[in-house]
Design an enzyme around this catalytic site. Structure first.
Site, short mmCIF file in Angstrom:
data_model
loop_
_atom_site.label_atom_id
_atom_site.label_comp_id
_atom_site.label_asym_id
_atom_site.label_seq_id
_atom_site.Cartn_x
_atom_site.Cartn_y
_atom_site.Cartn_z
N ASP A 315 0.85 -1.21 0.00
CA ASP A 315 0.00 0.00 0.00
C ASP A 315 0.88 1.25 0.00
OD1 ASP A 315 -2.26 1.55 -0.01
OD2 ASP A 315 -2.76 1.23 2.10
N ARG A 319 0.06 9.02 1.19
CA ARG A 319 -0.66 9.04 2.47
C ARG A 319 0.01 8.15 3.51
NH1 ARG A 319 -3.52 6.27 -1.26
NH2 ARG A 319 -3.64 4.00 -0.93
N ASN A 320 0.84 7.19 3.06
CA ASN A 320 1.52 6.28 3.97
C ASN A 320 3.00 6.59 4.13
OD1 ASN A 320 -0.71 4.74 4.70
ND2 ASN A 320 -0.55 3.45 2.88
N ASP A 333 3.24 1.94 7.59
CA ASP A 333 2.25 0.91 7.23
C ASP A 333 2.84 -0.24 6.44
OD1 ASP A 333 0.19 1.92 8.65
OD2 ASP A 333 -1.15 2.28 6.97
#
Length: 457
Positions: A315, A319-320, A333
């Site tokens: 992922d 955003r991570n 993450d």
């Protein structure tokens, strides 16, 4: 820093003890190492002759440097990224000619010299020839870094710049974890006070929290996992493995609470939040293309580390990526999808990050490091466009059919072709045709190497 019992260290900054277990000291004082324990060492303050004072206690190891090494020089800042060095030197108290030397993250040279010009920071490679001599050009060579810095401080210019004063060096952050806090992996939930919700993701909600069981309360981030989980043993095994993944550009995991639902994962708190919001905000608008590429380099550096250990993220997206002081970027993450049941993660369409996921992963559930490479290409698009959503104008349901027909996002406005070409290499249809993260690291480094060039007069 490699420690040896009985070795003398020099303190680089003042430190004020906060508990009876710690000992205060002033910058420049000598400390004798008595016991090494993670981020805190037990030491005794001694005088210049090595006579012991009886002032014994725990000290933060990142405040110390080995005696008679370049680490003790006021201009040596250790491991910094280009972006971090630029942010530090652009502080208002620094003027033209203020400089620092940093340990380079790039391949091919160990140190870089960063110098403030008028309204920018310029970076130079410090190279070593076959004889071990240090140089920034092809005319002047020095036996050590100290001689090089002295030369350009006193009498010579580097590309029109005279080094004036070392950059003001501030003490690093102190890791407040006691040895008990750091070493015991499974924690009790009542040790944590959730204070502020930071966001939500596929795997749970993230909160700012205080960890109250150590020497002093510590601010951390906690991911409160969603209820649908693997068994407790699988969760512990996976997170224990993730804890062992230690890298400057990976978000460290500190502990877990896994005695009952919901599980907690305790992580480092990053004060600037996620990269996506930073790129879209006022600070992101002021980032230069070289700053953006340096952020991409930090990400690919962390991903190369995961790749070398056959670890898959699943992922990877802006955003991570979390951002700390001086725009230090850390991949977060990683491994989260591995500790949630795969059939749950893949069966809920709303949870699949369609715009970031490789086609073979969307079609067949085939996640691999080459699928992460595809995602990095999309992340690079996000970075270069200051946080634009990928595949603008297409709905989620339209993205995969378009990709299967050969569609790739066009070259963004103001994006150099060489940068776009890196994106395209990540979006090869056949996974094996995509570069490795090791190759991507070299490619991204090449894109920004003009910012740290060998100066030839």
């Amino acid at each position: 820093m490699r420690a040896a019992f009985g070795q003398l260290y020099v303190s680089l900054w003042d430190f004020q003890a906060r508990t009876e277990e710690e000992v205060s000291f002033r910058a420049g004082e000598l400390l004798l190492l008595l016991e090494e324990q993670g981020d805190w060492w037990k030491a005794e303050v001694v005088d210049e002759a090595g006579r012991r004072s009886g002032r014994v206690g725990y000290v933060p190891r990142n405040y110390l440097a080995e005696q008679e090494t370049g680490d003790t020089e006021p201009w040596f800042f250790g491991e910094l990224s280009r972006t971090e060095a630029g942010n530090i030197l652009m502080s208002p108290e620094n003027k033209r000619g203020t400089f620092l030397v940093r340990a380079s993250e790039k391949q091919g040279f160990d140190h870089a010299l960063s110098v403030r010009d008028q309204n920018c920071v310029r970076h130079f490679k410090i190279l070593q020839n076959k004889q071990g001599k240090f140089h920034v050009n092809t005319t002047s060579f020095f036996s050590d870094l100290e001689s090089l810095i002295q030369h350009y401080t006193e009498r010579s210019l580097i590309d029109g710049l005279l080094l004036t004063t070392p950059c003001m060096k501030k003490g690093p952050d102190v890791n407040d974890f006691s040895e008990d806090t750091a070493d015991v992996w499974e924690r009790q939930r009542d040790e944590f006070e959730l204070t502020n919700k930071l966001g939500s993701g596929n795997f749970g909600d993230v909160y700012e929290a205080m960890w109250t069981s150590g020497r002093v309360p510590v601010k951390v981030a906690i991911k409160v996992m969603k209820a649908v989980m693997t068994c407790q043993n699988d969760f512990r095994a996976e997170t224990q493995f993730m804890k062992r993944l230690q890298h400057r550009h990976l978000l460290p995991l500190y502990a877990v609470c896994s005695q009952a639902d919901p599980y907690y994962i305790i992580m480092e708190f990053m004060p600037k939040g996620d990269l996506l919001n930073l790129l879209r905000g006022s600070q992101g608008k002021n980032l230069l293309s070289s700053d953006l590429l340096d952020m991409a380099y930090q990400v690919v550096d962390g991903m190369e580390y995961l790749e070398a250990r056959n670890y898959i993220h699943r992922d990877l997206a802006a955003r991570n990526i979390l951002v700390g002081k001086d725009n230090l970027c850390k991949v977060a993450d990683f491994g989260m999808a591995r500790i949630v049941k795969d059939d749950v993660y893949l069966s809920q369409i709303k949870n699949i990050p369609y715009r970031w996921t490789a086609p073979e992963a969307l079609l067949y559930g085939r996640f691999s490091t080459k699928a992460d490479v595809w995602s990095f290409g999309v992340l690079l698009f996000e970075i270069i466009t200051h946080g634009q959503s990928p595949y603008p104008g297409l709905s989620n349901s339209e993205v995969l059919p378009e990709i299967e027909r050969g569609y790739r996002m066009p070259q963004p406005k103001d994006c150099p072709y060489k940068v776009y070409n890196v994106m395209l290499s990540c979006w090869e249809n056949e996974p094996q045709a995509r570069p490795t993260f090791a190759t991507l690291k070299a490619n991204v480094e090449h894109l920004i190497c003009y910012e740290e060039t060998e100066y030839c007069p």
